[in-house]
Design a protein around this motif. Structure first.
Motif, PDB file in Angstrom:
ATOM      1  N   ASN A 110       5.744   2.333  -7.906  1.00  9.62           N
ATOM      2  CA  ASN A 110       6.571   1.308  -7.254  1.00  9.62           C
ATOM      3  C   ASN A 110       6.763   1.614  -5.780  1.00  9.62           C
ATOM      4  O   ASN A 110       6.718   0.718  -4.934  1.00  9.62           O
ATOM      5  CB  ASN A 110       7.929   1.188  -7.956  1.00  9.62           C
ATOM      6  N   ARG A 111       6.956   2.884  -5.457  1.00 10.30           N
ATOM      7  CA  ARG A 111       7.116   3.276  -4.057  1.00 10.30           C
ATOM      8  C   ARG A 111       5.830   3.019  -3.272  1.00 10.30           C
ATOM      9  O   ARG A 111       5.855   2.528  -2.143  1.00 10.30           O
ATOM     10  CB  ARG A 111       7.517   4.752  -3.972  1.00 10.30           C
ATOM     11  N   GLN A 116       2.736  -0.208   0.535  1.00 12.07           N
ATOM     12  CA  GLN A 116       1.550  -1.017   0.814  1.00 12.07           C
ATOM     13  C   GLN A 116       1.967  -2.419   1.258  1.00 12.07           C
ATOM     14  O   GLN A 116       1.415  -2.973   2.221  1.00 12.07           O
ATOM     15  CB  GLN A 116       0.671  -1.105  -0.434  1.00 12.07           C
ATOM     16  N   GLU A 117       2.966  -3.012   0.590  1.00 14.95           N
ATOM     17  CA  GLU A 117       3.449  -4.332   0.988  1.00 14.95           C
ATOM     18  C   GLU A 117       4.076  -4.288   2.373  1.00 14.95           C
ATOM     19  O   GLU A 117       3.890  -5.197   3.190  1.00 14.95           O
ATOM     20  CB  GLU A 117       4.460  -4.835  -0.034  1.00 14.95           C
ATOM     21  N   HIS A 118       4.793  -3.224   2.650  1.00 12.25           N
ATOM     22  CA  HIS A 118       5.446  -3.076   3.950  1.00 12.25           C
ATOM     23  C   HIS A 118       4.404  -2.922   5.064  1.00 12.25           C
ATOM     24  O   HIS A 118       4.563  -3.482   6.148  1.00 12.25           O
ATOM     25  CB  HIS A 118       6.390  -1.870   3.917  1.00 12.25           C
ATOM     26  N   SER A 119       3.335  -2.187   4.783  1.00 11.77           N
ATOM     27  CA  SER A 119       2.319  -1.981   5.811  1.00 11.77           C
ATOM     28  C   SER A 119       1.470  -3.241   6.010  1.00 11.77           C
ATOM     29  O   SER A 119       0.991  -3.484   7.108  1.00 11.77           O
ATOM     30  CB  SER A 119       1.417  -0.786   5.457  1.00 11.77           C
ATOM     31  N   THR A 120       1.281  -4.041   4.974  1.00 15.91           N
ATOM     32  CA  THR A 120       0.502  -5.286   5.149  1.00 15.91           C
ATOM     33  C   THR A 120       1.318  -6.355   5.844  1.00 15.91           C
ATOM     34  O   THR A 120       0.754  -7.225   6.500  1.00 15.91           O
ATOM     35  CB  THR A 120       0.028  -5.824   3.785  1.00 15.91           C
TER      36      THR A 120
END
Length: 122
Positions: A110-111, A116-120
């Motif tokens: 989950n982390r 990954q979502e934060h970096s995209t």
């Protein structure tokens, strides 16, 4: 031979045969089968040689030989129960540790997804 001797001998052999069948069908783990095969063998031997209990009782100064048989049997049952509790405790401990590892791995997944979502998004 007396009827009770035949009955005990046949009972011991039937128990041994059932245990072997359970092992072959993978219903009983071989770790536990030794105990049951030993019990079946003892039943068969005591059925074939019932005077064996009498002679052992005399050597141990037991006045009533069936008391020795039942006392030893009860002691063995208690040891088997203790063995089962130890085995179950070990299994529960392993299960608890496995569940904790899975929880840690799920948290890590989950982390990583959030990273990954934060970096995209940036």
């Amino acid at each position: 031979m007396y009827t009770y001797q035949w009955t005990s001998a046949i009972l011991g052999l039937l128990i041994a045969g059932t245990i072997i069948l359970l092992i072959r069908r993978d219903h009983l783990h071989t770790h536990h089968a030794g105990w049951w095969l030993f019990s079946a063998l003892c039943i068969a031997i005591l059925g074939i040689f019932p005077k064996l209990v009498d002679s052992i009782a005399i050597k141990l100064n037991v006045n009533y030989p069936p008391t020795l048989l039942f006392s030893v049997g009860l002691g063995l049952i208690l040891l088997k129960m203790l063995n089962i509790d130890i085995y179950h405790s070990r299994q529960e401990r392993q299960l608890r540790r496995t569940i904790q590892r899975i929880a840690l791995l799920e948290d890590e997944i989950n982390r990583l997804k959030q990273d990954q979502e934060h970096s995209t998004n940036n």
